[in-house]
Design a protein around this motif. Sequence first.
Motif, short mmCIF file in Angstrom:
data_model
loop_
_atom_site.label_atom_id
_atom_site.label_comp_id
_atom_site.label_asym_id
_atom_site.label_seq_id
_atom_site.Cartn_x
_atom_site.Cartn_y
_atom_site.Cartn_z
N ALA A 1 15.03 10.44 -15.43
CA ALA A 1 16.16 10.67 -14.52
C ALA A 1 15.92 11.92 -13.67
N SER A 2 15.39 12.96 -14.28
CA SER A 2 15.11 14.19 -13.54
C SER A 2 14.08 13.95 -12.45
N MET A 3 13.04 13.20 -12.77
CA MET A 3 12.01 12.91 -11.78
C MET A 3 12.56 12.04 -10.64
N LEU A 4 13.37 11.06 -10.99
CA LEU A 4 13.92 10.15 -9.97
C LEU A 4 14.95 10.84 -9.08
N ALA A 5 15.55 11.90 -9.58
CA ALA A 5 16.55 12.63 -8.80
C ALA A 5 15.93 13.46 -7.69
N THR A 6 14.65 13.77 -7.83
CA THR A 6 14.01 14.68 -6.86
C THR A 6 12.84 14.05 -6.12
N VAL B 1 -3.92 5.74 -18.89
CA VAL B 1 -3.42 5.13 -17.66
C VAL B 1 -4.14 5.72 -16.44
N LEU B 2 -4.32 7.02 -16.43
CA LEU B 2 -5.00 7.68 -15.31
C LEU B 2 -6.43 7.17 -15.15
N ARG B 3 -7.13 6.97 -16.25
CA ARG B 3 -8.50 6.45 -16.16
C ARG B 3 -8.50 5.08 -15.52
N GLY B 4 -7.51 4.26 -15.86
CA GLY B 4 -7.44 2.92 -15.28
C GLY B 4 -7.05 2.93 -13.81
N THR C 1 2.45 8.09 -9.69
CA THR C 1 2.73 9.40 -10.27
C THR C 1 2.89 9.22 -11.77
N LEU C 2 2.21 10.05 -12.55
CA LEU C 2 2.28 9.96 -14.01
C LEU C 2 3.18 11.05 -14.57
N LEU C 3 4.05 10.65 -15.49
CA LEU C 3 4.98 11.58 -16.13
C LEU C 3 4.89 11.42 -17.64
N VAL C 4 4.64 12.50 -18.35
CA VAL C 4 4.74 12.49 -19.81
C VAL C 4 6.19 12.81 -20.15
N GLY C 5 6.93 11.78 -20.53
CA GLY C 5 8.38 11.91 -20.68
C GLY C 5 8.86 12.33 -22.05
N GLY C 6 7.95 12.39 -23.04
CA GLY C 6 8.36 12.76 -24.39
C GLY C 6 8.63 11.54 -25.27
N VAL C 7 8.78 11.80 -26.54
CA VAL C 7 8.95 10.74 -27.54
C VAL C 7 10.43 10.44 -27.75
N GLY C 8 10.77 9.15 -27.78
CA GLY C 8 12.14 8.73 -28.04
C GLY C 8 12.92 8.42 -26.78
N PRO C 9 13.95 7.60 -26.88
CA PRO C 9 14.68 7.16 -25.70
C PRO C 9 15.43 8.26 -24.98
N ALA C 10 15.96 9.24 -25.72
CA ALA C 10 16.73 10.30 -25.06
C ALA C 10 15.83 11.17 -24.18
N GLN D 1 0.81 -1.20 0.00
CA GLN D 1 0.00 0.00 0.00
C GLN D 1 0.86 1.26 0.00
N LYS D 2 2.07 1.17 0.52
CA LYS D 2 2.94 2.33 0.61
C LYS D 2 3.84 2.49 -0.61
N ARG D 3 3.86 1.48 -1.49
CA ARG D 3 4.77 1.51 -2.63
C ARG D 3 4.42 2.66 -3.56
N ARG D 4 5.41 3.49 -3.85
CA ARG D 4 5.22 4.61 -4.77
C ARG D 4 5.76 4.21 -6.14
N VAL D 5 4.95 4.45 -7.14
CA VAL D 5 5.25 3.99 -8.49
C VAL D 5 5.25 5.17 -9.46
N LEU D 6 6.31 5.28 -10.25
CA LEU D 6 6.38 6.28 -11.30
C LEU D 6 6.02 5.61 -12.63
N VAL D 7 5.00 6.13 -13.30
CA VAL D 7 4.59 5.61 -14.60
C VAL D 7 4.93 6.66 -15.65
N VAL D 8 5.74 6.26 -16.64
CA VAL D 8 6.19 7.18 -17.67
C VAL D 8 5.55 6.82 -19.00
N THR D 9 4.86 7.79 -19.61
CA THR D 9 4.32 7.63 -20.95
C THR D 9 5.02 8.62 -21.88
#
Length: 219
Positions: free
Chosen positions: A50-55, A23-26, A34-43, A6-14
Amino acid sequence: MEADQQKRRVLVVTSVEAERDAVLRGLRDDNRFTLLVGGVGPASAAASTASMLATNEYELVICAGICGGFSGRAEVGSLVVASEIVCADLGAETADGFCDVDELGFGSARVAVDKELATQVTEVIASKSLPVTMGQVLTLSTVTGTAETAAELAKRMPDAAGEAMEGYGVAIAAQQRSLPILEIRAVSNAIGPRDKSAWRIKDALIALEKASTVLREVL
């Protein structure tokens, strides 16, 4: 264990907002995610993750979205849960064909997922009578657009079920933080010639929403 889950925090990146919204509807306002729109492509995906995980502190990272599916392995409208995340175009072209960075000795184009959790997610999705395949999900900066390339990829990566553009970037960012990673995709089109008239993006987003509902149950 239930209390820990119940305490597990999960970052979901689309990659784009339409995937995020599905994803939010589901997830239905489950505040563990936490939902993050990370942009298109691996870079872009790697940098955003990485920015989200750093903070922020998370216990699990999930890359989620739609993808192309290999015919005969993951059909349009079905779901794919990654058994491994592979950057399929990270390497060198040689006279004998493609040589990945693993063979070159310059690192690895592969990131392991949390196999136990991926298997559990796959089994629960299947129990809901949703078509699902567990297999490698390939990351490419340039997605496949010809039958020839699709055939070459299928031959070179016989365990691959789908291809997208962000998973490896998200996975590398998670790996650097020693965090477990999952990738979950809904198939919108068959990998091969780009026939937009055959794409079923709406159906794939509905499937992604249903898979996200399962995440609330499993996690």
